[in-house]
Design a protein around this motif. Sequence first.
Motif, PDB file in Angstrom:
ATOM      1  N   ILE A   1      50.218  88.492  32.450  1.00  0.00           N
ATOM      2  CA  ILE A   1      48.841  88.517  32.175  1.00  0.00           C
ATOM      3  C   ILE A   1      48.631  88.505  30.842  1.00  0.00           C
ATOM      4  CG2 ILE A   1      47.003  90.173  32.488  1.00  0.00           C
ATOM      5  CD1 ILE A   1      48.089  91.303  35.113  1.00  0.00           C
ATOM      6  N   GLY A   2      49.342  88.926  29.912  1.00  0.00           N
ATOM      7  CA  GLY A   2      49.053  88.894  28.447  1.00  0.00           C
ATOM      8  C   GLY A   2      48.887  87.431  28.090  1.00  0.00           C
ATOM      9  N   VAL A   3      49.737  86.806  28.598  1.00  0.00           N
ATOM     10  CA  VAL A   3      49.904  85.405  28.094  1.00  0.00           C
ATOM     11  C   VAL A   3      48.665  84.527  28.774  1.00  0.00           C
ATOM     12  CG1 VAL A   3      51.190  83.056  28.303  1.00  0.00           C
ATOM     13  CG2 VAL A   3      52.462  85.460  28.068  1.00  0.00           C
ATOM     14  N   ARG A   4      48.174  85.059  29.847  1.00  0.00           N
ATOM     15  CA  ARG A   4      47.425  84.126  30.698  1.00  0.00           C
ATOM     16  C   ARG A   4      45.698  84.204  29.822  1.00  0.00           C
ATOM     17  NH1 ARG A   4      44.268  84.205  35.817  1.00  0.00           N
ATOM     18  NH2 ARG A   4      42.528  85.751  35.628  1.00  0.00           N
ATOM     19  N   ALA A   5      45.613  85.499  29.306  1.00  0.00           N
ATOM     20  CA  ALA A   5      44.070  85.806  28.813  1.00  0.00           C
ATOM     21  C   ALA A   5      43.427  84.788  27.883  1.00  0.00           C
ATOM     22  CB  ALA A   5      44.271  87.302  28.442  1.00  0.00           C
ATOM     23  N   PRO A   6      44.139  84.468  27.000  1.00  0.00           N
ATOM     24  CA  PRO A   6      43.334  83.438  26.019  1.00  0.00           C
ATOM     25  C   PRO A   6      43.151  82.085  26.750  1.00  0.00           C
ATOM     26  CG  PRO A   6      45.494  84.315  25.024  1.00  0.00           C
ATOM     27  CD  PRO A   6      45.690  84.930  26.218  1.00  0.00           C
ATOM     28  N   LEU A   7      44.130  81.660  27.482  1.00  0.00           N
ATOM     29  CA  LEU A   7      43.722  80.359  28.357  1.00  0.00           C
ATOM     30  C   LEU A   7      42.482  80.591  29.160  1.00  0.00           C
ATOM     31  CD1 LEU A   7      47.284  79.069  28.892  1.00  0.00           C
ATOM     32  CD2 LEU A   7      45.691  77.913  27.314  1.00  0.00           C
ATOM     33  N   PHE A   8      42.261  81.717  29.784  1.00  0.00           N
ATOM     34  CA  PHE A   8      41.130  81.925  30.591  1.00  0.00           C
ATOM     35  C   PHE A   8      40.049  81.954  30.033  1.00  0.00           C
ATOM     36  CE2 PHE A   8      38.462  85.210  32.496  1.00  0.00           C
ATOM     37  CZ  PHE A   8      38.302  84.883  33.713  1.00  0.00           C
ATOM     38  N   ILE A   9      39.927  82.555  28.858  1.00  0.00           N
ATOM     39  CA  ILE A   9      38.657  82.446  28.030  1.00  0.00           C
ATOM     40  C   ILE A   9      38.341  80.876  27.548  1.00  0.00           C
ATOM     41  CG2 ILE A   9      37.549  83.102  25.937  1.00  0.00           C
ATOM     42  CD1 ILE A   9      39.299  85.605  26.288  1.00  0.00           C
ATOM     43  N   MET A  10      39.350  80.207  27.277  1.00  0.00           N
ATOM     44  CA  MET A  10      39.321  78.810  26.796  1.00  0.00           C
ATOM     45  C   MET A  10      38.618  78.073  27.932  1.00  0.00           C
ATOM     46  SD  MET A  10      42.540  78.278  24.519  1.00  0.00           S
ATOM     47  CE  MET A  10      42.425  76.462  24.495  1.00  0.00           C
ATOM     48  N   ALA A  11      38.862  78.256  29.173  1.00  0.00           N
ATOM     49  CA  ALA A  11      38.447  77.403  30.308  1.00  0.00           C
ATOM     50  C   ALA A  11      36.819  77.442  30.395  1.00  0.00           C
ATOM     51  CB  ALA A  11      39.138  77.983  31.613  1.00  0.00           C
ATOM     52  N   TYR A  12      36.255  78.563  29.987  1.00  0.00           N
ATOM     53  CA  TYR A  12      34.713  78.514  30.416  1.00  0.00           C
ATOM     54  C   TYR A  12      34.002  78.172  28.922  1.00  0.00           C
ATOM     55  CZ  TYR A  12      36.671  81.119  34.438  1.00  0.00           C
ATOM     56  OH  TYR A  12      37.322  81.050  35.282  1.00  0.00           O
ATOM     57  N   LEU A  13      34.930  78.162  27.735  1.00  0.00           N
ATOM     58  CA  LEU A  13      34.193  77.490  26.720  1.00  0.00           C
ATOM     59  C   LEU A  13      34.495  75.872  26.510  1.00  0.00           C
ATOM     60  CD1 LEU A  13      35.167  80.306  24.264  1.00  0.00           C
ATOM     61  CD2 LEU A  13      32.763  80.026  25.512  1.00  0.00           C
ATOM     62  N   ALA A  14      35.265  75.161  27.309  1.00  0.00           N
ATOM     63  CA  ALA A  14      35.744  74.007  27.181  1.00  0.00           C
ATOM     64  C   ALA A  14      34.296  73.131  27.419  1.00  0.00           C
ATOM     65  CB  ALA A  14      36.553  73.589  28.202  1.00  0.00           C
ATOM     66  N   PRO A  15      34.379  72.006  26.550  1.00  0.00           N
ATOM     67  CA  PRO A  15      33.024  71.016  26.612  1.00  0.00           C
ATOM     68  C   PRO A  15      33.240  70.225  27.999  1.00  0.00           C
ATOM     69  CG  PRO A  15      34.596  70.414  24.943  1.00  0.00           C
ATOM     70  CD  PRO A  15      35.199  71.772  25.493  1.00  0.00           C
ATOM     71  N   THR A  16      34.217  69.823  28.452  1.00  0.00           N
ATOM     72  CA  THR A  16      34.179  68.770  29.478  1.00  0.00           C
ATOM     73  C   THR A  16      35.068  69.351  30.712  1.00  0.00           C
ATOM     74  OG1 THR A  16      36.645  68.092  28.753  1.00  0.00           O
ATOM     75  CG2 THR A  16      34.627  66.963  27.540  1.00  0.00           C
ATOM     76  N   PRO A  17      34.559  68.783  31.967  1.00  0.00           N
ATOM     77  CA  PRO A  17      35.209  69.562  33.178  1.00  0.00           C
ATOM     78  C   PRO A  17      36.683  69.372  33.146  1.00  0.00           C
ATOM     79  CG  PRO A  17      34.002  67.583  33.387  1.00  0.00           C
ATOM     80  CD  PRO A  17      33.652  67.680  32.129  1.00  0.00           C
ATOM     81  N   SER A  18      37.341  68.038  32.684  1.00  0.00           N
ATOM     82  CA  SER A  18      38.875  67.850  32.540  1.00  0.00           C
ATOM     83  C   SER A  18      39.534  68.912  31.743  1.00  0.00           C
ATOM     84  CB  SER A  18      39.135  66.444  32.136  1.00  0.00           C
ATOM     85  OG  SER A  18      38.738  66.236  30.658  1.00  0.00           O
ATOM     86  N   LEU A  19      39.111  69.429  30.700  1.00  0.00           N
ATOM     87  CA  LEU A  19      39.493  70.419  29.762  1.00  0.00           C
ATOM     88  C   LEU A  19      39.344  71.756  30.464  1.00  0.00           C
ATOM     89  CD1 LEU A  19      40.805  71.101  27.313  1.00  0.00           C
ATOM     90  CD2 LEU A  19      38.732  71.331  26.160  1.00  0.00           C
ATOM     91  N   ALA A  20      38.118  72.191  31.082  1.00  0.00           N
ATOM     92  CA  ALA A  20      38.191  73.529  31.778  1.00  0.00           C
ATOM     93  C   ALA A  20      39.038  73.425  32.770  1.00  0.00           C
ATOM     94  CB  ALA A  20      36.695  73.464  32.280  1.00  0.00           C
ATOM     95  N   ILE A  21      39.340  72.500  33.744  1.00  0.00           N
ATOM     96  CA  ILE A  21      40.283  72.447  34.727  1.00  0.00           C
ATOM     97  C   ILE A  21      41.389  72.504  34.423  1.00  0.00           C
ATOM     98  CG2 ILE A  21      41.292  70.987  36.694  1.00  0.00           C
ATOM     99  CD1 ILE A  21      38.489  69.692  36.917  1.00  0.00           C
ATOM    100  N   ALA A  22      42.132  71.924  33.036  1.00  0.00           N
ATOM    101  CA  ALA A  22      43.404  71.995  32.685  1.00  0.00           C
ATOM    102  C   ALA A  22      43.550  73.360  32.099  1.00  0.00           C
ATOM    103  CB  ALA A  22      43.568  70.985  31.365  1.00  0.00           C
TER     104      ALA A  22
END
Length: 427
Positions: free
Chosen positions: A306-327
């Motif tokens: 869960i500690g490793v997951r948290a930063p990527l989780f936040i990045m998904a909802y700040l991503a400017p494109t759908p492909s980056l959000a999905i990744a």
Amino acid sequence: MSNTGKPSSPASPKFGSGYARYALGLRLVGYVLNYVDRQILSILMEPIRQELHLTDSQLGLLSGLGFALFYALAGLPIARLADTASRKKIIAGSLALWSTATAVCGLTSNFAQLLVARATVAIGESGAAPASHSMIADLFPHGKRATALAVLSCGVPIGILLGLMAGGWLNQMFDWRTAFVVVGLPGVILAIVVLLTLKEPPRIGVADGVAAMSWRGAMTTLFKIPAYNFLVIGAALHAFTSYGALQWNPAFMIRVHGLSTGEAGMVLGLISGVTGIVGTLAGGWFADILGRRDNRWYAWLPAVMIGVRAPLFIMAYLAPTPSLAIACLILPGFLGNAFTGPVFGTIQTLAPARARAFASAWTLFIISLVGFGLGPLLIGVASDALSPAFGVRGLGYAICLAAIGEIASVIFFLMAARRLPRSVSAE
């Protein structure tokens, strides 16, 4: 040796490994339908909002507290019954109730009716998990229990996958009402199969004629186990973030990135399903391997993932494109599901044999209120508050704010590890 220090009775030879696998497989199918019927609302929230003219706060209530409150409150008395009565009858009855109520959701015409139907789904689903956890704990010993419960928990991502994909497709081909009816009916058939073929295993560690612990006795005993309490709080805080986001992900992808319900259901369903299955199985498998060397890994492993997951989780909802959000959602999907096997397996080991279903129900009670209840609701409220300033992006920022639950959950899992013994004998 049990955690109470009293000798445990050996597992009954009445049921072999083949039946144990069948019982686990049958419960896995039930768990899949459980989460299909629970999760389908998330992919249908946008068409429901438009037709019934609902706010995000109302949608958050439907998918969150309006469901979780009834799930949590009904789960405790049903679990007490499961510690003394036939667990297979409880599972079959629960299946029939929630499946019928899901189909009824498609017949509703306003917010109040839909809320009542979803509350009935919650009451039905509340009885299945505690009885199933207790039954599987009697079929699989410690050392194999986390893996078995991880297999059962694979019903969560599989159900989410099928619920999102089927709901999105059925809505596009027909409408959201048809989607509810179609996914609800198969559970009634499965309830009959459960009633006719599932057998009641003897309760390991409980001699014949021994009465179940009282409600107060079970609560008092569990509250005196610090590791249990820290595991429950850690799981609930993680659920606050992950389940809240899970309910709002389809609406986020549709509003912010312009996906259709079918596209959002396909993409998010595959992410949740594939990463969820792999992550759930890997979490249980690795926990059992590492736990044989040091029992504290049953809490360390969820904390690390869960500690490793948290930063990527936040990045998904700040991503400017759908492909980056999905990744950015892929690895968090894998890591976020790895806690189920270790946590629920350890809880079944820590709890007294006559209170295992109750221990599971109390765990789900807290997870439901904090995670399933408050997560979607508070994200919806925050979205309504942020949207005037940030437009459709307000929903993404609201989900990011919920990530505080991930940070707190890591702390509690580490606290649980400090209270777990280094080794536990198989039982």
